[in-house]
Design an enzyme around this catalytic site. Structure first.
Site, PDB file in Angstrom:
ATOM      1  N   GLY A 175       0.580  -1.173   0.012  1.00  0.00           N
ATOM      2  CA  GLY A 175       0.064   0.021   0.019  1.00  0.00           C
ATOM      3  C   GLY A 175       0.947   1.134   0.076  1.00  0.00           C
ATOM      4  N   ASP A 176       1.809   1.243   0.796  1.00  0.00           N
ATOM      5  CA  ASP A 176       2.678   2.488   0.918  1.00  0.00           C
ATOM      6  C   ASP A 176       3.455   2.442  -0.472  1.00  0.00           C
ATOM      7  OD1 ASP A 176       2.598   3.426   3.787  1.00  0.00           O
ATOM      8  OD2 ASP A 176       3.278   1.468   4.207  1.00  0.00           O
ATOM      9  N   ALA A 177       4.114   1.519  -0.940  1.00  0.00           N
ATOM     10  CA  ALA A 177       4.725   1.726  -2.221  1.00  0.00           C
ATOM     11  C   ALA A 177       3.803   2.061  -3.242  1.00  0.00           C
ATOM     12  CB  ALA A 177       5.249   0.146  -2.512  1.00  0.00           C
ATOM     13  N   ALA A 180       3.331   5.729  -2.972  1.00  0.00           N
ATOM     14  CA  ALA A 180       4.591   6.487  -3.653  1.00  0.00           C
ATOM     15  C   ALA A 180       4.666   6.391  -4.959  1.00  0.00           C
ATOM     16  CB  ALA A 180       5.662   5.742  -2.828  1.00  0.00           C
TER      17      ALA A 180
END
Length: 404
Positions: A175-177, A180
Site C-alpha cells: 500500500g505504501d509503495a 509512492a
C-alpha cells in the site's frame, strides 16, 4: 556492477526535492525521484532521525538493511520542525526547491507554518507532494492512516489469500509503495504542467486510493452484476490453466498457458494435443469452467518431470513458465545479472551491499544508485552552508539549541 558516489547524470538532475516525513510512503517517492537524479534533501529530527534507520526484519551489526535502500541517493540534514527556528530553516530551503514531499497527517504542515498557501507565496512554482492514508479531504482525512489500513480499505486485503483463511497480506508494504509510485507519477505530471505554465500545484496521493486504482474491474463487476471478487489462493477465477504445479523433485513451478495458442503448445508437450480442439477446453471460457480438471491433468504430468528438464521444454516450446523465486534465486539468475537488476554498493559499515537497481530503464538518460542511505545529519554543513549561507558559528549555535 559496482556503483560509487559518482557524478549525477540522471534526467531529473536539475531538480531539488525537500523530503519531509518519515517511514515509507513519502520517502519511497523521494527514493524514486532520487534514483533518476533529483537532489533529495531529507529533513530528519535531530538525534533520532527517520525510524526507518532502525526498521527491517534483519539487521547487520545493528545497522538497518532497509534504510540504505529507501534513503539511497539522498542527503540528510537535521531540522526540528516543531520549533519556530526549524520551521524558518525549512521555509528557506523550500524557497529554493522544486518539490517538497511530506506524509504527515493533514493539518500538521499548516500548524507549522508550512502549508501550501504560505509556501506558494515564497515559491510560486513549488510542487507539494502530500502522501497520506486517506487524502487531504473527506471525513476520514484527519485519521492516522497506515499502509495496512489503506490496503484493507482499498480492497486488496479482502481479495488476497486462500478462500478458507482470513484475508492475507503480501510480504511487502504494497500500500505504501503504490501510494509512492502514484505520487511520483503525479509529481512528474505536475512538473510538465509547470513547464507550460510556470505554476506549481499540490499532488494528493492517498494510500487507499492507490490500492483501489489497482483493483481492475472489481467495482463495475459488483455494480452491474452483483459479483464480489473473493480470495482465490494461487489462481484467478476463470483463468486456466495458470497455477503452481508440482515436479518430481518436490519443486513447484508456475505455468501460465491460459491463452488459446499457448494452451495448444502446452498440450503438444504433454502429448495431449487433442485437448486443444476438445470443446471442453478449446477456448478461454471453457477452460475457465473446468479449471480443476485441467489443473489435475497438468499436475499429474508435471509431477513426473524433473524441474530443470521440464522448464527447458516449456521455454523451448513457447509456454510461459518459471520457478517461484526467493532472494537466493535472484542472486544466481543469469538474466538478473545480464540486465543489472541488482546493483552492488560499497558501504562503509556493511561492506559490499547489494540492492535492487533503478527501474524502469531509460535508454538515453538512465537513473543510477550513486550512494546508500546517508548518516544522520551528514550534509548539515554542506546544505545549510551552501544553500542558506550559514557559517560554522551559526551552525554550532543551531546544533547547541537542538534546532539541527
Amino acid at each position: 556492477m559496482t556503483a560509487e558516489d559518482t557524478a549525477n547524470t540522471g534526467p531529473l538532475a536539475d531538480l531539488r526535492v525537500i523530503e519531509m516525513g518519515q517511514l515509507l510512503a513519502g520517502p519511497f517517492c523521494g527514493q524514486l525521484l532520487g534514483d533518476f537524479g533529483a537532489e533529495v534533501i531529507k529533513l530528519e529530527s535531530p538525534g533520532s532521525g527517520d525510524p526507518m534507520r532502525q526498521w527491517g526484519r534483519e539487521q547487520s551489526n545493528g545497522t538497518s538493511l532497509w534504510w540504505p535502500v529507501v534513503a539511497r541517493n539522498k542527503k540528510s540534514v537535521t531540522c526540528n520542525l516543531r520549533e519556530a527556528e526549524g520551521q524558518r530553516l525549512a521555509r528557506e530551503l523550500i524557497a529554493q526547491a522544486d518539490i517538497v514531499i511530506e506524509n504527515f497527517r493533514p493539518g500538521t504542515m499548516e500548524r507549522w507554518g508550512l502549508g501550501y498557501d504560505r509556501l506558494r507565496d515564497i515559491n510560486p512554482g513549488l510542487i507539494m507532494v502530500r502522501v497520506t492514508g486517506y487524502g487531504q479531504t473527506g471525513p476520514y482525512a484527519p485519521r492516522a492512516g497506515y499502509g495496512s489500513i489503506g490496503e484493507a480499505m482499498g480492497g486488496i486485503r479482502y481479495t488476497t489469500g486462500d478462500p478458507d483463511h482470513r484475508p492475507a497480506r503480501t510480504g511487502i508494504s504494497i500500500g505504501d509503495a503504490l501510494a509512492a509510485v502514484f505520487a511520483t507519477i503525479g509529481t512528474l505530471s505536475a512538473l510538465h504542467h509547470r513547464d507550460r505554465t510556470g505554476q506549481g500545484q499540490i499532488v494528493d496521493s492517498a494510500i487507499y486510493e492507490a490500492v483501489l486504482a489497482m483493483m481492475e474491474s472489481l467495482l463495475p463487476e459488483y455494480a452491474l452484476t452483483g459479483y464480489q471478487r473473493e480470495r482465490t489462493g494461487s489462481v484467478l477465477p476463470n483463468v486456466a490453466p495458470s497455477n503452481v504445479y508440482p515436479t518430481a523433485g518436490g519443486e513447484m513451478i508456475l505455468i501460465a498457458a491460459n491463452q488459446d495458442s499457448v494452451f495448444a503448445r502446452l498440450t503438444e508437450l504433454m502429448d495431449r494435443s487433442e485437448l486443444a480442439s476438445d470443446e471442453r477446453y478449446s477456448n478461454h471460457t471453457a477452460r475457465g469452467a473446468r479449471m480443476d480438471e485441467l489443473d489435475a491433468m497438468i499436475s499429474e504430468w508435471t509431477a513426473e518431470q524433473d524441474a530443470d528438464v521440464l522448464l527447458t521444454r516449456l521455454h523451448e516450446g513457447g509456454v510461459p513458465a518459471g520457478r517461484i523465486y526467493t532472494a537466493r534465486d535472484m542472486f544466481t539468475d543469469p538474466h538478473f545479472a545480464a540486465r543489472e537488476a541488482i546493483v552492488r554498493l560499497a558501504h562503509p559499515e556493511l561492506g559490499e551491499l547489494p540492492m535492487q537497481n533503478v527501474f524502469p530503464k531509460l535508454s538515453a538518460t538512465p537513473g543510477q544508485v550513486r550512494h546508500a542511505g546517508p548518516g544522520l545529519g551528514d550534509h548539515n554543513a554542506d546544505v545549510y552552508g551552501g544553500l542558506l549561507g550559514l557559517d560554522a558559528d551559526q551552525l554550532a549555535k543551531l546544533t547547541e539549541t537542538g534546532v539541527i
